[in-house]
Enzyme design. Structure first.
Site, short mmCIF file in Angstrom:
data_model
loop_
_atom_site.label_atom_id
_atom_site.label_comp_id
_atom_site.label_asym_id
_atom_site.label_seq_id
_atom_site.Cartn_x
_atom_site.Cartn_y
_atom_site.Cartn_z
N GLU A 272 -4.14 -5.45 -4.33
CA GLU A 272 -3.58 -3.78 -3.76
C GLU A 272 -4.82 -2.61 -3.95
OE1 GLU A 272 -0.85 -3.45 -3.88
OE2 GLU A 272 0.78 -4.79 -4.76
N ARG A 276 -4.02 -1.33 -0.30
CA ARG A 276 -4.43 0.51 0.00
C ARG A 276 -4.84 1.64 0.55
NH1 ARG A 276 1.20 0.88 -3.72
NH2 ARG A 276 1.75 -1.43 -3.87
N ASP A 405 3.77 -13.71 1.53
CA ASP A 405 3.44 -13.24 2.75
C ASP A 405 2.57 -12.76 3.81
OD1 ASP A 405 3.24 -11.60 0.53
OD2 ASP A 405 5.12 -10.59 0.78
N GLU A 539 9.85 -3.58 4.48
CA GLU A 539 9.40 -4.56 5.35
C GLU A 539 10.96 -4.85 6.71
OE1 GLU A 539 9.25 -4.76 2.01
OE2 GLU A 539 7.14 -5.03 1.97
N THR A 625 -1.12 -4.92 6.24
CA THR A 625 -0.22 -5.42 5.18
C THR A 625 0.57 -4.25 4.86
OG1 THR A 625 1.09 -6.92 4.09
CG2 THR A 625 -0.75 -5.97 3.36
C1 DMJ Z 1 3.26 -3.62 0.05
O1 DMJ Z 1 2.42 -2.87 -0.42
C2 DMJ Z 1 2.78 -4.14 1.63
O2 DMJ Z 1 3.69 -3.98 1.92
C3 DMJ Z 1 2.44 -5.22 0.54
O3 DMJ Z 1 2.25 -6.20 1.96
C4 DMJ Z 1 4.09 -5.78 -0.10
N1 DMJ Z 1 5.22 -5.55 -0.31
C5 DMJ Z 1 4.18 -3.82 -0.11
C6 DMJ Z 1 5.61 -3.21 -0.18
O4 DMJ Z 1 7.28 -3.72 -0.18
#
Ligand code: DMJ
Length: 647
Positions: A272, A276, A405, A539, A625
């Site tokens: 995370e 982020r 994912d 998503e 992501t």
């Molecule tokens: C986000 O923090 C990112 O997209 C992560 O890869 C998975 N999901 C959350 C949002 O749903």
């Protein structure tokens, strides 16, 4: 024969007595037995006396210390600067009444008065503290924090600057005006929603990780540890920049300059924090050119490196930023690390090596890739769990949603970000997608394409909201896919987008549930109560945007607009935006969390959907992501530090 020499412990030889010398004179041998006995007794008494005197006489030094009294005991001492020290009675004892004795008394007296003064001061301080209000105390603590932050900044300023590297300045950071006034109006609405989310956080949650929009206060989860690291600020920066919200961007930058500090005793999620914070800071750096973002990203990355100190080099899920101690989530199968976590570091870490010249980041992620390449994969699928101690898979569960994912996403994006030179990543992606298609992708009775979850040899016919990102991924990977299958993958992307849209359309609120089934006559609807929530996730909208960029089919803008209106209607409250607990209820309750990814991703993808394609074109930028755009690295024949060969 001479008597042998005696050998004492020292090793020195004692000469043996000369023959005959050991005998007493003859007349002594004539002493009577009683006289001998008396002599023996006297001798014994004398020896006992000496022995007693040696062991039992009082220790002089102890005696002297006893005379010194209490002050001579070691006394912890706090000096005027608050520094702790030890006060020892190192006085020397002299005869009574003399000049030495006088000096000793003076020293004792001064020591006593110092102790008294210290006590008085401590009491006084305690009394003053008790008299202060909570606000005053809070302000004092803040001042102290600021002082520490200032000291830290001083230290940072003294650190050597990062090496200069050519920073790619790809085109396409224009304002993306869509031209058509009806589209512009929609885009303006999304910008207004961003402003409402930001202003609310600014007002009620500033500096906290996230916002509770109903309680109107800060919020945090264990992924960020217990520290206030301003996750929403860092995550939102590039969205603010793209939307032209420059005052807000500068405000966020100022907070980061003055407050963002990673020397905190906080246990955070490596994944995370990477997607982020490091992703957010790097994107803010590339978009704005402000050095502070690069410097902060590098400082933070250094703090994550100890997480890789495992027997295999597969990182722990969590690391304490201060101690560097890592561990895994308690819920993960057999102490495993998670595929989607350790497999979602590549983009950011490659950029870190590029920007700093430090090969460590690149080597860490390439090591993970090599290790995975050597492993047996059940049915060609990657299980979600891998034990970092043994290097063995945990449970054989495979998912393109939660836990799996973004591992697949980063394989494709590693290739794109390398200007399509990292063919190893592309091949790994293609092989993985082939196995996913064979084992996980199915059509429902009514013809909806879905991606299920593989659990120990069985396909669970359930799809998560998280899995919906894969529509965009298949479309993004269409160009360059093997065997001329570009059309097939674009089509697959469109089918996933359609299914995910259905999952929204079949609810009361027109917002998608967390997970939906394709079983027992059910199609694209949630069954369990704990799968009916919507937490502002991006998503589905992400997939609409990619599909829009590749096809310009107007239905994607239409679906995006439906979602915008639903969010504004059902998730907007006066203190920001909140998730809802049941998308099938016309009277939903709120979860009272404004997730940082709502500002980083959901609103960004919506804004891009209603912008022209020259805002962040996909041949120059790759989105991590968390939707943070990083530029494609056109390295030509150059190599990254730490790579073994020319690419
Ligand atoms: C986000 O923090 C990112 O997209 C992560 O890869 C998975 N999901 C959350 C949002 O749903």
């Amino acid at each position: 024969m001479t008597a042998p020499a005696l050998l004492p412990p020292s090793g020195r030889r004692i000469p043996a007595p000369a023959p005959g010398a050991a005998s007493f004179p003859h007349h002594r041998a004539t002493l009577r037995l009683s006289e001998k006995f008396i002599l023996l007794l006297i001798l014994g008494a004398f020896i006992t006396l000496c022995f007693g005197a040696f062991f039992f006489l009082p220790d002089g030094s102890k005696h002297k210390r006893f005379d010194l009294g209490l002050e001579d005991v070691l006394i912890p001492h706090v000096d005027g600067m608050g520094r702790a020290g030890r006060q020892s009675g190192a006085h020397v004892i002299h005869g009574e009444g003399g000049p030495h004795e006088h000096r000793h008394r003076q020293e004792e007296e001064s020591l006593r008065s110092r102790i008294r003064a210290d006590h008085e001061r401590a009491l006084q301080e305690a009394r003053e503290k008790l008299r202060k209000s909570r606000e005053e105390l809070r302000a004092e603590i803040q001042t102290e924090k600021n002082r520490v932050a200032q000291r830290l900044r001083g230290r940072e300023a003294a650190a050597p600057p990062l090496p200069p590297v050519p920073v790619p300045r790809p085109g396409g950071v224009d304002d993306g005006d869509p031209g058509d006034p009806r589209v512009r109006e929609k885009r303006d609405k999304i910008r207004e929603m961003m402003k409402h989310a930001w202003d609310s956080y600014r007002q009620y949650g500033w500096g906290h990780n996230e916002l509770k929009p109903l309680a109107r206060k800060g919020h945090s989860t264990n992924i960020f540890g217990n520290s206030q690291m301003g996750a929403t600020i860092v995550d939102a920066l590039d969205t603010l920049f793209m939307m032209g919200l420059h005052d807000e961007f500068r405000d966020g930058q100022a907070w980061i300059e003055q407050n963002l500090d990673f020397s905190v005793n906080a246990e955070v999620s490596v994944f995370e924090v990477n997607i982020r914070f490091i992703g957010g800071l790097l994107a803010a750096y590339y978009l704005s050119g402000q050095e502070v973002f690069k410097a902060k990203a590098v400082q933070l990355a250094e703090k994550l490196l100890p997480a890789f100190n495992t027997p295999t080099g597969i990182p722990w899920a969590m690391v304490n930023l201060k101690s560097g101690v890592g561990r895994n989530w308690g819920w993960a199968s057999a102490g495993s690390s998670i595929l989607a976590e350790f497999g979602t570091l590549h983009m950011e870490f490659v950029h870190l090596t590029y920007l700093t010249g430090n090969p460590a980041y690149y080597q860490k992620v390439m090591h993970i890739r090599k290790l995975l390449a050597k492993m047996e994969r059940p049915n060609g699928l990657y299980p979600n769990y891998l034990n970092p101690r043994t290097g063995r898979w945990g449970q054989h569960h495979t998912s393109v949603g939660g836990l799996g994912d973004s591992f697949y996403e980063y394989l494709l994006k590693a290739w794109l970000m390398s200007d399509k030179t990292d063919t190893e990543a592309r091949k790994t992606y293609d092989d993985a997608v082939e196995a996913i298609e064979r084992h996980l992708i199915r059509k429902s009775n009514s013809g909806l394409t879905f991606i299920g979850e593989w659990k120990n040899g069985h396909l669970e016919r359930k799809m998560g909201h998280l899995t919906c990102f894969a529509g965009g991924m298949f479309a993004l990977g269409a160009d360059g896919s093997p065997g001329d299958k570009a059309g097939h993958y674009l089509q697959l992307g469109a089918e996933i987008a359609h299914t995910c849209h259905e999952s929204y359309d079949r609810t009361v609120l027109k917002l998608g549930p967390e997970a939906f089934k394709f079983d027992s006559g059910l199609e694209a609807v949630a069954v369990r109560q704990n799968e009916k929530y919507y937490i502002l996730r991006p998503e589905v909208i992400e997939t609409y945007w990619y599909m829009w960029r590749f096809t310009h089919d107007p239905k994607y803008r239409q679906w995006g607009w439906e979602a915008t209106q639903a969010i504004d209607r059902y998730c907007r409250v006066s203190g920001g935006f909140s998730g809802v607990k049941d998308v099938y209820s016309s009277n939903p309750t709120y979860d009272d969390v404004q997730q940082s990814f709502f500002l980083a991703e959901t609103l960004k993808y919506l804004y891009l959907l209603f912008s022209s394609d020259d805002l962040l074109p996909l041949d120059s930028w790759v989105f991590n992501t968390e939707a943070h755009p990083l530029p494609v690295l056109h390295l030509g024949n150059a190599t990254l530090p730490g790579s073994e060969s020319r690419r």
